[in-house]
Write a protein that holds these residues in place. Structure first.
Motif, short mmCIF file in Angstrom:
data_model
loop_
_atom_site.label_atom_id
_atom_site.label_comp_id
_atom_site.label_asym_id
_atom_site.label_seq_id
_atom_site.Cartn_x
_atom_site.Cartn_y
_atom_site.Cartn_z
N UNK A 1 -5.75 1.94 -17.34
CA UNK A 1 -5.90 2.40 -15.96
C UNK A 1 -5.54 1.24 -15.04
N UNK A 2 -4.56 1.46 -14.17
CA UNK A 2 -4.09 0.42 -13.27
C UNK A 2 -4.42 0.79 -11.83
N UNK A 3 -4.92 -0.19 -11.09
CA UNK A 3 -5.13 -0.03 -9.65
C UNK A 3 -4.15 -0.95 -8.94
N UNK A 4 -3.44 -0.42 -7.99
CA UNK A 4 -2.44 -1.20 -7.26
C UNK A 4 -2.94 -1.45 -5.84
N UNK A 5 -2.98 -2.71 -5.46
CA UNK A 5 -3.51 -3.10 -4.17
C UNK A 5 -2.52 -2.80 -3.05
N UNK A 6 -3.05 -2.64 -1.85
CA UNK A 6 -2.21 -2.64 -0.67
C UNK A 6 -1.86 -4.06 -0.27
N UNK A 7 -0.89 -4.20 0.61
CA UNK A 7 -0.51 -5.52 1.11
C UNK A 7 -1.23 -5.86 2.40
N UNK A 8 -1.32 -4.90 3.26
CA UNK A 8 -1.84 -5.12 4.61
C UNK A 8 -3.32 -4.77 4.72
N UNK A 9 -4.00 -5.21 5.80
CA UNK A 9 -5.40 -4.82 6.00
C UNK A 9 -5.55 -3.30 5.97
N UNK A 10 -6.56 -2.84 5.29
CA UNK A 10 -6.84 -1.40 5.16
C UNK A 10 -5.64 -0.64 4.58
N UNK A 11 -4.87 -1.33 3.71
CA UNK A 11 -3.67 -0.73 3.10
C UNK A 11 -2.75 -0.13 4.17
N UNK A 12 -2.64 -0.82 5.30
CA UNK A 12 -1.72 -0.43 6.34
C UNK A 12 -2.28 0.48 7.40
N UNK A 13 -3.44 1.10 7.14
CA UNK A 13 -4.06 2.01 8.11
C UNK A 13 -3.05 3.03 8.62
N UNK A 14 -2.39 3.71 7.67
CA UNK A 14 -1.44 4.76 8.06
C UNK A 14 -0.25 4.26 8.84
N UNK A 15 0.13 3.01 8.63
CA UNK A 15 1.28 2.44 9.32
C UNK A 15 0.95 1.61 10.54
N UNK A 16 -0.29 1.59 10.97
CA UNK A 16 -0.65 0.82 12.17
C UNK A 16 -0.56 -0.68 11.93
N UNK A 17 -0.82 -1.13 10.66
CA UNK A 17 -0.83 -2.56 10.36
C UNK A 17 0.30 -2.97 9.42
N UNK A 18 1.34 -2.17 9.35
CA UNK A 18 2.46 -2.49 8.47
C UNK A 18 2.90 -1.26 7.69
N UNK A 19 4.18 -1.24 7.31
CA UNK A 19 4.71 -0.05 6.64
C UNK A 19 5.02 -0.27 5.17
N UNK A 20 4.67 -1.44 4.61
CA UNK A 20 5.01 -1.72 3.21
C UNK A 20 4.34 -0.74 2.24
N UNK A 21 3.15 -0.30 2.57
CA UNK A 21 2.47 0.65 1.69
C UNK A 21 3.29 1.94 1.56
N UNK A 22 3.68 2.52 2.69
CA UNK A 22 4.43 3.78 2.65
C UNK A 22 5.86 3.59 2.17
N UNK A 23 6.45 2.45 2.52
CA UNK A 23 7.87 2.25 2.23
C UNK A 23 8.13 1.70 0.84
N UNK A 24 7.22 0.88 0.30
CA UNK A 24 7.46 0.18 -0.97
C UNK A 24 6.45 0.54 -2.05
N UNK A 25 5.15 0.46 -1.71
CA UNK A 25 4.12 0.57 -2.74
C UNK A 25 3.90 2.02 -3.19
#
Length: 340
Positions: A211-235
């Motif tokens: 079982x693997x858990x993958x972390x977000x990059x930004x605070x709050x895993x980007x907060x729906x794009x408010x703090x960065x888009x790497x979660x939606x675009x890459x992760x």
């Protein structure tokens, strides 16, 4: 490779704490034994005079037994710490030297050959000083990349995992500036390394469906794009790809929640976006038992998750816990791999 073969230990930088914690690991060899098992024999590649001096400085009762071939360690181990002679340097704790760096590189090179040749069940590497080694011809960023080269694999196929009793973490980017991390992260990189981690957990740790858990990059895993888009675009695309291939993967999980005790119980390894995101929790929770494991290689390699500690070398205060844990984990992995 057979679990009956001894484990090879490279000496590390002889001016660091490597020699003394290796000797202490033999003295405290019961701590290197897997659960419900006996200590797995190990031997040191080179440095008998360095070890002898380090043992004397620490006041240990640790006889050295010279050996000419790795297999001799199986019979010598009960009498003392088996050491292959032929490579040596002066013992200068806290003061790295060219001679010591050459010894460290030679020890690592020969130990890797023993593991690749199957006459060692696994390889445990003591800490090195990368800058010192670079001056004597060490051309790779670290020991992990050196071993990838030795195994004729690209660097990205050798994956660093930090492991302790309650946590395993994997940094997807390692020794780079934090400002470079977003550009280095790609969906392909995340998926590629996740596959290697899953295969390594199955092959060397006996976890049938990791079982693997993958972390977000930004605070709050980007907060729906408010703090960065790497979660939606890459992760997230990488996670969907892995889930489509049948892997048990969740994320992106916010970094401030990923390492709580409740969440740690839900995964076998956490894949982190950068070096400190992976190493800070591991060192905070498991410093004296943290082990660096290289996944993706045809050989088993572990190492204590700490450095040379030149500032305390030769003072008799270095804790051997991580070295004992690295030897124990190498033995456990060799047993699991051989039984598969």
């Amino acid at each position: 490779m057979t679990p009956e073969a001894p484990i090879a230990l490279s000496l590390g930088d002889p001016a660091g704490i490597g020699p003394e914690i290796i000797a202490e690991a033999w003295v405290q060899r019961d701590r290197t034994a897997p659960p419900r098992g006996a200590p797995h024999p190990f031997f040191v590649v080179g440095g008998p005079e360095v070890l002898r001096a380090a043992i004397a400085a620490r006041g240990l009762d640790c006889p050295l037994v010279p050996i000419a071939e790795p297999a001799e360690a199986l019979f010598a181990f009960s009498a003392g710490l088996p050491v292959m002679a032929g490579l040596d340097a002066p013992y200068t704790p806290g003061r790295p030297s060219e001679a010591g760096s050459k010894l460290a590189l030679a020890s690592l090179s020969y130990a890797a050959r023993f593991a690749l040749g199957g006459v060692a069940a696994a390889l445990v590497t003591a800490p090195i000083a990368k800058a010192e080694l670079a001056a004597v011809g060490f051309t790779t960023p670290g020991q992990t990349e050196f071993l990838a080269d030795a195994c004729r694999l690209p660097y990205r196929d050798a994956v660093m995992m930090l492991a302790g009793p309650s946590l395993r973490t994997v940094p997807l980017t390692v020794h780079c500036a934090l400002s470079e991390v977003p550009a280095l992260l790609t969906s392909d990189l995340i998926a590629h390394k996740a596959r290697i981690v899953a295969a390594g957990l199955a092959r060397d740790f006996g976890i049938a469906r990791p079982r693997l858990a993958i972390a977000g990059l930004n605070p709050h895993a980007g907060e729906g794009g408010r703090f960065g888009d790497e979660e939606a675009r890459v992760i997230e695309p990488a996670i969907r790809t892995l889930q489509g291939e049948g892997f048990a993967v969740v994320g992106p999980v916010p970094g401030d929640a990923l390492f709580t005790s409740r969440l740690r119980a839900t995964y076998d390894a956490a894949l982190c976006m950068y070096h400190d995101q992976a190493l800070i929790p591991l060192k905070a929770l498991e410093f004296d038992e943290g082990v660096n494991v290289t996944l993706g290689l045809p050989i088993i390699r572990t190492s204590p998750d700490h450095g040379t500690a030149f500032d305390i070398a030769g003072r008799g205060v270095a804790d051997p816990g991580a070295m004992c844990a690295a030897i124990r984990m190498a033995a456990e992995c060799a047993r699991v791999r051989a039984a598969a």
